[in-house]
Structure formats: C-alpha cells, structure tokens
Design an enzyme around this catalytic site. Sequence first.
Site, PDB file in Angstrom:
ATOM      1  N   THR A   1     -46.217 -25.316  25.725  1.00 44.95           N
ATOM      2  CA  THR A   1     -46.331 -24.196  26.654  1.00 44.95           C
ATOM      3  C   THR A   1     -47.057 -23.073  25.923  1.00 44.95           C
ATOM      4  O   THR A   1     -47.465 -23.247  24.773  1.00 44.95           O
ATOM      5  CB  THR A   1     -44.942 -23.712  27.110  1.00 44.95           C
ATOM      6  OG1 THR A   1     -44.215 -23.307  25.943  1.00 44.95           O
ATOM      7  CG2 THR A   1     -44.183 -24.791  27.853  1.00 44.95           C
TER       8      THR A   1
ATOM      9  N   GLN B   1     -40.183 -40.252  10.047  1.00 49.50           N
ATOM     10  CA  GLN B   1     -39.502 -40.092  11.348  1.00 49.50           C
ATOM     11  C   GLN B   1     -40.499 -39.732  12.448  1.00 49.50           C
ATOM     12  O   GLN B   1     -40.371 -40.172  13.587  1.00 49.50           O
ATOM     13  CB  GLN B   1     -38.419 -39.008  11.256  1.00 49.50           C
ATOM     14  CG  GLN B   1     -37.272 -39.363  10.348  1.00 49.50           C
ATOM     15  CD  GLN B   1     -36.615 -40.671  10.750  1.00 49.50           C
ATOM     16  OE1 GLN B   1     -36.301 -40.881  11.915  1.00 49.50           O
ATOM     17  NE2 GLN B   1     -36.435 -41.561   9.790  1.00 49.50           N
TER      18      GLN B   1
ATOM     19  N   SER C   1     -39.720 -32.592  15.598  1.00 48.62           N
ATOM     20  CA  SER C   1     -39.518 -32.417  17.040  1.00 48.62           C
ATOM     21  C   SER C   1     -40.780 -32.765  17.809  1.00 48.62           C
ATOM     22  O   SER C   1     -41.880 -32.368  17.412  1.00 48.62           O
ATOM     23  CB  SER C   1     -39.205 -30.946  17.365  1.00 48.62           C
ATOM     24  OG  SER C   1     -38.202 -30.420  16.531  1.00 48.62           O
TER      25      SER C   1
ATOM     26  N   GLU D   1     -46.032 -20.527  24.516  1.00 47.34           N
ATOM     27  CA  GLU D   1     -45.384 -20.027  23.301  1.00 47.34           C
ATOM     28  C   GLU D   1     -45.619 -21.017  22.159  1.00 47.34           C
ATOM     29  O   GLU D   1     -45.282 -22.208  22.300  1.00 47.34           O
ATOM     30  CB  GLU D   1     -43.870 -19.878  23.549  1.00 47.34           C
ATOM     31  CG  GLU D   1     -43.172 -19.150  22.441  1.00 47.34           C
ATOM     32  CD  GLU D   1     -41.654 -19.331  22.506  1.00 47.34           C
ATOM     33  OE1 GLU D   1     -41.010 -19.131  21.473  1.00 47.34           O
ATOM     34  OE2 GLU D   1     -41.149 -19.693  23.583  1.00 47.34           O
TER      35      GLU D   1
ATOM     36  N   ASN E   1     -46.817 -32.136  21.657  1.00 47.55           N
ATOM     37  CA  ASN E   1     -47.071 -31.800  20.254  1.00 47.55           C
ATOM     38  C   ASN E   1     -45.923 -32.326  19.405  1.00 47.55           C
ATOM     39  O   ASN E   1     -44.808 -32.509  19.899  1.00 47.55           O
ATOM     40  CB  ASN E   1     -47.169 -30.269  20.093  1.00 47.55           C
ATOM     41  CG  ASN E   1     -47.505 -29.862  18.665  1.00 47.55           C
ATOM     42  OD1 ASN E   1     -48.335 -30.500  18.008  1.00 47.55           O
ATOM     43  ND2 ASN E   1     -46.859 -28.815  18.176  1.00 47.55           N
TER      44      ASN E   1
ATOM     45  N   SER F   1     -51.989 -39.596  10.252  1.00 47.18           N
ATOM     46  CA  SER F   1     -51.000 -40.676  10.118  1.00 47.18           C
ATOM     47  C   SER F   1     -50.211 -40.847  11.422  1.00 47.18           C
ATOM     48  O   SER F   1     -49.791 -41.956  11.759  1.00 47.18           O
ATOM     49  CB  SER F   1     -50.066 -40.434   8.932  1.00 47.18           C
ATOM     50  OG  SER F   1     -49.215 -39.344   9.172  1.00 47.18           O
ATOM     51  N   ASN F   2     -50.031 -39.764  12.169  1.00 53.16           N
ATOM     52  CA  ASN F   2     -49.376 -39.906  13.483  1.00 53.16           C
ATOM     53  C   ASN F   2     -50.270 -40.659  14.457  1.00 53.16           C
ATOM     54  O   ASN F   2     -49.782 -41.448  15.273  1.00 53.16           O
ATOM     55  CB  ASN F   2     -48.994 -38.540  14.050  1.00 53.16           C
ATOM     56  CG  ASN F   2     -47.686 -38.049  13.469  1.00 53.16           C
ATOM     57  OD1 ASN F   2     -46.620 -38.533  13.814  1.00 53.16           O
ATOM     58  ND2 ASN F   2     -47.765 -37.107  12.544  1.00 53.16           N
TER      59      ASN F   2
ATOM     60  N   HIS G   1     -43.949 -31.417  15.703  1.00 55.79           N
ATOM     61  CA  HIS G   1     -43.828 -30.331  14.734  1.00 55.79           C
ATOM     62  C   HIS G   1     -42.814 -30.743  13.665  1.00 55.79           C
ATOM     63  O   HIS G   1     -41.752 -31.274  13.990  1.00 55.79           O
ATOM     64  CB  HIS G   1     -43.371 -29.047  15.444  1.00 55.79           C
ATOM     65  CG  HIS G   1     -43.329 -27.871  14.538  1.00 55.79           C
ATOM     66  ND1 HIS G   1     -44.460 -27.198  14.122  1.00 55.79           N
ATOM     67  CD2 HIS G   1     -42.281 -27.253  13.921  1.00 55.79           C
ATOM     68  CE1 HIS G   1     -44.114 -26.222  13.302  1.00 55.79           C
ATOM     69  NE2 HIS G   1     -42.799 -26.228  13.168  1.00 55.79           N
TER      70      HIS G   1
ATOM     71  N   ARG H   1     -62.060 -18.107  20.850  1.00 56.17           N
ATOM     72  CA  ARG H   1     -61.148 -19.194  21.208  1.00 56.17           C
ATOM     73  C   ARG H   1     -61.409 -19.744  22.612  1.00 56.17           C
ATOM     74  O   ARG H   1     -61.396 -20.943  22.838  1.00 56.17           O
ATOM     75  CB  ARG H   1     -59.716 -18.666  21.098  1.00 56.17           C
ATOM     76  CG  ARG H   1     -58.668 -19.718  20.971  1.00 56.17           C
ATOM     77  CD  ARG H   1     -57.299 -19.107  20.794  1.00 56.17           C
ATOM     78  NE  ARG H   1     -57.132 -18.347  19.573  1.00 56.17           N
ATOM     79  CZ  ARG H   1     -57.031 -18.882  18.351  1.00 56.17           C
ATOM     80  NH1 ARG H   1     -57.093 -20.186  18.210  1.00 56.17           N
ATOM     81  NH2 ARG H   1     -56.860 -18.129  17.295  1.00 56.17           N
TER      82      ARG H   1
ATOM     83  N   ASP I   1     -45.344 -23.530  19.389  1.00 55.29           N
ATOM     84  CA  ASP I   1     -44.226 -24.393  18.973  1.00 55.29           C
ATOM     85  C   ASP I   1     -42.954 -24.101  19.775  1.00 55.29           C
ATOM     86  O   ASP I   1     -41.840 -24.244  19.257  1.00 55.29           O
ATOM     87  CB  ASP I   1     -43.934 -24.233  17.469  1.00 55.29           C
ATOM     88  CG  ASP I   1     -45.101 -24.670  16.601  1.00 55.29           C
ATOM     89  OD1 ASP I   1     -45.843 -25.564  17.023  1.00 55.29           O
ATOM     90  OD2 ASP I   1     -45.265 -24.106  15.511  1.00 55.29           O
TER      91      ASP I   1
HETATM   92  C1  GRF Z   1     -47.506 -33.555  10.976  1.00 59.34           C
HETATM   93  O1  GRF Z   1     -46.620 -33.122  10.000  1.00 59.34           O
HETATM   94  C2  GRF Z   1     -47.169 -32.940  12.319  1.00 59.34           C
HETATM   95  O2  GRF Z   1     -45.811 -32.712  12.466  1.00 59.34           O
HETATM   96  C3  GRF Z   1     -47.940 -31.647  12.288  1.00 59.34           C
HETATM   97  O3  GRF Z   1     -49.133 -31.962  11.632  1.00 59.34           O
HETATM   98  C4  GRF Z   1     -48.922 -33.046  10.741  1.00 59.34           C
HETATM   99  C5  GRF Z   1     -49.954 -34.094  11.021  1.00 59.34           C
HETATM  100  O4  GRF Z   1     -49.905 -35.125  10.101  1.00 59.34           O
HETATM  101  N1  GRF Z   1     -48.133 -31.128  13.628  1.00 59.34           N
HETATM  102  P1  GRF Z   1     -50.843 -36.397  10.242  1.00 59.34           P
HETATM  103  O5  GRF Z   1     -52.291 -35.882  10.237  1.00 59.34           O
HETATM  104  O6  GRF Z   1     -50.504 -37.073  11.531  1.00 59.34           O
HETATM  105  O7  GRF Z   1     -50.558 -37.235   9.044  1.00 59.34           O
END
Ligand code: GRF
Length: 216
Positions: free
Chosen positions: A144, A176, A139, A146, A110, A16-17, A112, A68, A148
């Site tokens: 980096t 948001q 956020s 570390e 990223n 969705s992002n 989060h 990895r 998140d």
């Molecule tokens: C989101 O909650 C984001 O913060 C996290 O992974 C999720 C991804 O959601 N890193 P979507 O696949 O973009 O709906």
Amino acid sequence: MSATCDVVVLLSGTGSNLQALIDSTRTGDSPVRIAAVISNRADAYGLQRARDAGIDTRSLDHKAFEGREAFDAALIERIDAFNPKLVVLAGFMRILSAGFVRHYQGRLLNIHPSLLPKYKGLHTHQRALEAGDTEHGCSVHFVTEELDGGPLVVQAVIPVELQDSPQSLAQRVHAQEHLIYPMAVRWFAEGRLSLSEQGALLDDTLLAASGHLIRT
Ligand code: GRF
C-alpha cells in the site's frame, strides 16, 4: 486447477527470491507463470537468473528519468506490456510512487526481512539484534502507499540465538523467505488470496494482523 497466473517480478539485486519462485514453478502443477523480470539495474544478477530460466527480461534505469513519477510511469508501461495478474517485488530497491501503488492495488506483493510492523526500512537484522529480540523473521505483505506497511499475508518466525550476527540471521531469514514467498504467490495464483478493505483474505477469511504465522 485454476488458469495460469502471469506474474512480473521486479528486482534490483541478486534475486535469490526470484530463484525460489522459479524453482517453485517447476513442479508441474504450478499455476504461476513468470512472464517477465524487470530491473532498474542492468547488472542485477537476478536478470541473469531469469535469462538462464528462459524468462523475458527488461531493464529500466531510474537515473535516466527526471523524478519518481516519470520513472514509475515508464515502469508501469513495461510491466503492463506483459499483462500480469500479479506484480512481485523481490528486492526492488526503489520507493514506489502513490500512483504506481494504486495502479496495482490488490495485485502487488512485497517481501521484507523483519517481522513487520517491526523494522521497516533497512538493516533489519542488525536492528533486531541491537534490540535484544528473541525472535526475528520475514513478512510477505500487500503493498500500500505506506512503506513496508500494507496488510500482512504470511510471516515466518525464527528464534534469535545468542551467538547470532547480522550475517547469520540474514542467512536463516533468507531461507525462510524462499519458503514463504512462493507459498504466498501460489495462494494468489490459485485465487485463494486477495486484498479486501478490511485486510488480506485467505480462503475468504480475514487473516490476523500478523498474517498467517509459521514458526520454525
Ligand atoms: C530480501 O532480503 C528481501 O526480503 C528484501 O530484499 C532482499 C532480496 O534478496 N526485500 P534477493 O535479491 O531475493 O536475494
């Protein structure tokens, strides 16, 4: 207007992002071009969203690699074939090796679902509720080594309501995310956002430790 900024998006899930980013590039004046979407899961719905938008896709199954480092090296090859200025993690459920993170230092973002540094890792909505927090949010940060933990770019803060469940919180936080991620990516594409040794810079000014704060 600055030149086009090619972006590669990495994801593992519904995307969705990614959709919010795609939609934000349709305004006509956007400097962002999503060059490709790459997933470690061939069945990720985010890949379908990309195909529907006419964006190149690749999938690379991490289970086909021994370790990895080997997977990350192959991933770097796939990403760099598109020569992106920015790599965007949008629900990419893989821990990245130090070599990968260093390779994209200053051009890896990223998102989060918590107000970092609170609640790194998983189950963030549940944890915020259990802690009795009155505020929660999401956020965007530079990545980096570390987990998140990199310098914050922007945070959206929402109030926690008495009747909230992890699901209702997740829904409002997601809404948001869809606002702040395209915003941060655009800042980067416009050359306004960068990473310095001191932290994230917006318009040549060092951002506060919390990043740019948006309250709803
Ligand atoms: C989101 O909650 C984001 O913060 C996290 O992974 C999720 C991804 O959601 N890193 P979507 O696949 O973009 O709906």
